[in-house]
Design an enzyme around this catalytic site. Structure first.
Site, PDB file in Angstrom:
ATOM      1  N   LYS A 170       0.851  -1.200   0.000  1.00 52.46           N
ATOM      2  CA  LYS A 170       0.000   0.000   0.000  1.00 52.46           C
ATOM      3  C   LYS A 170       0.882   1.243   0.000  1.00 52.46           C
ATOM      4  CE  LYS A 170      -4.006   1.958   2.480  1.00 52.46           C
ATOM      5  NZ  LYS A 170      -4.894   1.826   3.654  1.00 52.46           N
TER       6      LYS A 170
ATOM      7  N   SER B  81      -9.787   1.937   2.601  1.00 52.93           N
ATOM      8  CA  SER B  81      -8.873   2.671   1.771  1.00 52.93           C
ATOM      9  C   SER B  81      -7.832   1.794   1.050  1.00 52.93           C
ATOM     10  CB  SER B  81      -8.131   3.709   2.612  1.00 52.93           C
ATOM     11  OG  SER B  81      -7.341   3.070   3.590  1.00 52.93           O
TER      12      SER B  81
ATOM     13  N   SER C 183     -10.139  -0.361   6.804  1.00 59.81           N
ATOM     14  CA  SER C 183      -9.486  -0.170   5.498  1.00 59.81           C
ATOM     15  C   SER C 183      -8.808  -1.401   4.916  1.00 59.81           C
ATOM     16  CB  SER C 183      -8.468   0.966   5.572  1.00 59.81           C
ATOM     17  OG  SER C 183      -9.133   2.199   5.508  1.00 59.81           O
TER      18      SER C 183
END
Lengths: 477, 479
Positions: free
Chosen positions: B79, B154, B178
């Site tokens: 990420k 996210s 997330s």
């Protein structure tokens, strides 16, 4: 001036702690390295970096708190103080607001009238220092050095208990001594390792309520503090006398001009949006940790003075001077422990040491010679291996380079010549070469012998025992 | 079997056995990225050259027997809020469009030591603020199951990359769901471990007291394996825990007999999609049939989790994001007059709408006069929520429920109504407030073919129970 006014002063004192590494990372705190050479992701606020508390900072803060009779907060926290400025790489400073490590203390000071009073300490908290901005006028740009960013500080916040510049200085001296005795900081105002902000207001004598206060910054010496207090007191009284109001504000002292000017007023005061730093776990001070720090507390100055008075036959004045620096007191005690006579050690400290310190602008805590070397120098004099003027010469080298006096005297051939024949020869030559002085002496001018002694010492390159020279001259004359 | 269809553990075994090489695996996955990522946009950065170099080195070490771990040679996606030395790290924000970190996050270092090959950096909601990956400054990521739908967020890029075979597994971060929610939307397994299990050092913070790094994987075995590698105590993270029980793969046992599972009535109420509800309850019946004891109960306080979360997370974010000022790195506005103008303009231009909204919200709740009423009150709610969970875990080994009220929404639907988007986090955020572990496991699809996830929530340090139940369920469904 029709009314009588009283000055009310409280201090915020920042002290840079003498840890080897920074408060939240492993970078060195050493002074004077090239810009940004002592930095890492943590103290430059790089994204993703996290602070980890240096335990030594906590121990020093607690030690100072104990020395100033504070309550130690057993469950303390760090808070973030949010404000934007380029010297502050995260744009928040990690400090303590809600649960500072030490609270409700106080120290006793001597007042001008010779009495004693306690100056209360509201709190002591730990925080990180900011970096340093350098404004390059030539290039019209600003540069930032983060070497100082993350250097540990404690801020000691007093109660508004002081009433004069003299009390302020006495309080600062007291703090400085306590902290230096702890080894927690060198507390040098000029170098910024101790910084004092003065909160000052005036009120009519007899009134209870405090007046509106101002905060004065940029005070780099005791002299600047005294002058700033006098100046600000006068400025506030003048305002009140002419029917105006004192405005709550932060002022900056300009020591060169001898005046202060407004930095920011209360209206510009920022909302720092303090909140507990989620990156640092709460600090819990265990009984064990507290006991260990208590155990390690040194003998502070007041106790040391009492002990010296009882143990050593030296003047109170000497005790006062020697104990003003833990380092000097340590030298004194160690030299005495090595067998040197206390009075003689004290004489060296009070005489040559103070003279050279003044001449070369050396702080007592920066004295370099070792107590062992001082003790051996005294022994050399005691055994008449060297005379006192040679000793002073050797001491001067010790003062600079901490040389071993025995070795040095040996290498440089400074030992007193005890060879009767050589001495006699020198004396005879001096007598022969100075008929006028000889005549004067014989004619009853006792003082003339001093000149002859001097000439003989010169001929002996200083390596004679002046007593012996004196005796021999008298004999031969 | 196509190499990109393998799980991470299967691939590592194949490489160990000489049936495949790390370089082949990398090339297969790079080809897949080339085919698919134009449309899906899972990645902000693909580090082809760097990955190739690593793959060659790792393969050598495997052959020499220096690397024998269960993930050696397997390509991974990271990420884009985890710092990677020398690789652009943007947090999907314009303000970090040129930020190349000088160091690598601890969790990623742990993977590298285990022989992982870092493919690149995945798309996300800007600074992890959002539930759809639509707030990214680098374009939306699309759901591989239906490209008209969001992948969740996210960690949407990570979840979509796993689902599309654009990586074998990925790291995400979870502040309020997330990891779990995008895993659910994309049909992947995603786990948020107990707070403090994985070092946050190098994770660009959103809500520091809630953030936790975790795996997004193709199955439960991969999830346990990755977690075992990334979990470690770290002297550089004060909130990092010392745990002796991080041998998570030991929990991969098909056995839930006697396990007490509680389903909160609060998680099945208003707003929950009927198909999601049915799929989750069906999964519960499977576990019950395997010997678990399943009961309904009232958890309480669930409705307070959202306001408490948005207060605490926004407060921390408002402070965490102050360092992005255009002074030292990142985006700086072109023209300005004076320091404060530069700050304001750089930040106004550098941050997106959702980030600004949360910075303002956070600044407000911390401002003098409101601190007690909002921030402190939210902390008290947080403590009460923890207490409610403690009471539940006195009775149950774990809690079972949905991950999100619906399957993945269509692109563009969510941002129009932020409050509704915030409400979508209702089943996930309490877990972060209480610091608990939670796992999202696929449990079917809705009528549109979009994946549904069930969530298992455990008490602190009870990841193994969750993994065991998840593994049991997954194995049953495979049969």
């Amino acid at each position: 001036m029709s009314k009588q006014y009283e000055t009310v002063i409280g201090l915020e004192v920042h002290v840079e702690l003498a840890t080897k590494t920074k408060i939240f990372c492993g970078c060195s705190t050493a002074f004077g390295a090239g810009p940004n050479t002592q930095t890492c992701p943590v103290c430059t606020g790089m994204p993703g970096s996290l602070p980890v508390l240096n335990k030594q900072v906590l121990e020093y803060a607690i030690a100072v708190g104990l020395a100033t009779n504070c309550d130690i907060t057993r469950y303390a926290k760090f808070d973030r103080k949010n404000y934007f400025y380029p010297d502050n790489p995260q744009n928040y400073q990690i400090s303590q607001l809600y649960l500072p490590i030490c609270q409700n203390g106080g120290v006793e000071i001597e007042t001008e009238e010779g009495g004693r009073k306690t100056v209360g300490i509201h709190e002591i908290h730990m925080e990180e220092d900011a970096g340093k901005l350098i404004h390059d006028e030539w290039e019209d740009c600003s540069l930032v050095d983060y070497n100082r960013s993350g250097v540990p500080l404690i801020e000691i916040v007093s109660e508004p208990d002081m009433r004069s510049a003299e009390e302020v200085i006495a309080y600062l001296e007291k703090l400085r001594l306590l902290i230096q005795y702890l080894g927690a900081s060198d507390c040098k105002l000029q170098e910024g390792s101790m910084r004092a902000d003065v909160n000052l207001s005036v009120r009519e004598v007899g009134t209870e309520a405090f007046g509106v206060r101002t905060e004065m910054k940029n005070l780099n010496s005791f002299r600047a503090i005294s002058r700033a207090i006098a100046g600000e007191t006068e400025r506030q009284i003048d305002l009140l006398e002419s029917g105006e109001k004192v405005v709550q504000e932060t002022r900056r002292w300009d020591d060169a001009k001898g005046e202060s000017y407004t930095m920011r007023s209360k209206e510009d005061a920022q909302d720092y949006r303090y909140f507990p730093d989620p990156d640092l776990t709460p600090i819990s001070v265990s009984d064990k940790m507290l006991a260990e720090i208590r155990e390690k507390q040194p003998e502070f100055r007041d106790d040391k003075m009492k002990r010296y008075k009882a143990e050593f036959d030296i003047p109170d004045y000497d005790i006062d001077i020697i104990t003003q620096s833990k380092h000097m007191a340590d030298i004194f005690e160690a030299a005495v422990a090595l067998g040197a006579e206390p009075k003689k050690v004290s004489n060296w400290l009070m005489g040559e040491t103070l003279r050279l310190m003044k001449e070369r602008e050396v702080d007592a805590q920066d004295l370099r010679f070792s107590p062992a070397h001082l003790a051996s120098l005294i022994r050399l004099v005691d055994t008449k291996a060297i005379n006192s003027s040679v000793a002073k010469e050797v001491f001067e080298v010790m003062f600079e380079e901490n040389v071993d006096p025995e070795q040095y005297v040996e290498e440089k051939g400074l030992k007193t010549v005890n060879d009767e024949g050589a001495l006699k020869k020198a004396v005879e030559e001096v007598i022969a070469a100075n008929p006028q002085s000889v005549a004067d002496y014989r004619g009853g001018k006792e003082k003339a012998i001093g000149f002859l002694v001097g000439q003989t010492m010169k001929a002996m390159k200083g390596k004679a025992d002046p007593g012996a020279v004196n005796r021999m001259l008298k004999e031969l004359l | 079997m196509c190499i990109t269809d393998m799980t991470a553990v299967e691939l590592a075994a194949a490489i160990r056995e000489g049936k495949a090489t790390a370089v082949e695996a990398l090339q297969a996955v790079l080809t897949r990225i080339e085919e698919k990522d134009k449309e899906l946009n899972c990645y902000v950065t693909v580090d082809k050259e760097g990955a190739l170099k690593q793959a060659v080195q790792v393969q050598e070490k495997i052959e020499k027997g220096e690397l024998t771990g269960p993930l050696a040679g397997v390509p991974v996606a990271i990420k884009d809020n985890l710092c990677t030395e020398g690789i652009l790290t943007t947090c999907a924000s314009r303000i970090l469009r040129n930020f190349v970190p000088t160091y690598t996050a601890k969790a990623v270092v742990n993977l590298q030591k285990a022989g992982a090959v870092i493919l690149g950096k995945t798309n996300m909601d800007e600074f992890a603020m959002g539930s759809t990956t639509e707030t990214s400054a680098y374009g939306v990521t699309r759901n591989p199951h239906n490209t008209e739908h969001v992948p969740g967020g996210s960690s949407g890029g990570s979840a979509a990359a796993v689902a599309a075979g654009e990586c074998f597994y990925a790291l995400g971060s979870d502040t309020g769901g997330s990891i779990r929610q995008p895993a659910s939307y994309c049909g992947a397994v995603g786990m948020k471990p107990t707070y403090g299990t994985v070092s946050r050092y190098g994770l660009i913070a959103y809500g520091s007291s809630l953030d936790q790094i975790g795996p997004l994987t193709k199955d439960v075995r991969d999830c346990a394996t990755v977690l075992e590698v990334i979990a470690s105590h770290d002297d550089k993270d004060s909130t990092s825990l010392v745990r002796q029980d991080t041998d998570f793969t030991k929990a991969l046992v098909e056995d839930v007999k006697g396990m007490r599972i509680g389903i909160p009535n609060d998680y099945l109420g208003e707003g929950l999609d009927e198909e999601v509800r049915e799929a989750v309850l069906q999964a519960a019946r499977v576990l019950e049939a395997q010997g678990a004891v399943v009961e309904r109960f009232d958890l309480s306080l669930v409705e307070y989790a959202i306001p408490a979360y948005y207060t605490i997370a926004a407060a921390e974010a408002s402070s965490n994001l102050e360092r992005f000022d255009g002074i030292k790195y990142g985006y700086r506005t072109e023209e300005y007059t004076g320091l404060h103008h530069m700050y304001k303009k750089s930040r106004s231009e550098g941050f997106g709408e959702e980030v600004k909204r949360r910075i303002m919200l956070g600044s407000f709740v911390l401002s003098s006069g409101y601190y007690d009423a909002y921030y402190l009150k939210a902390l008290r709610v947080k403590a009460l929520i923890k207490k409610a969970f403690d009471e539940a875990f006195a009775r149950y080994d774990m809690i079972l429920g949905p991950v999100a009220p619906t399957t993945a929404p269509r692109l563009g639907e969510s941002l129009a109504d932020p409050i509704r988007m915030y409400l979508g986090d209702i089943y996930t955020i309490a877990v972060n407030l209480a610091g608990l572990p939670g796992i999202s496991v696929p449990c079917g699809q809705d009528s549109k073919g979009l994946p549904i996830g069930m969530q298992l929530i455990g008490d602190c340090f009870q990841e193994k129970k969750l993994l065991r139940a998840a593994y049991t369920y997954e194995q049953y469904e495979k049969k």
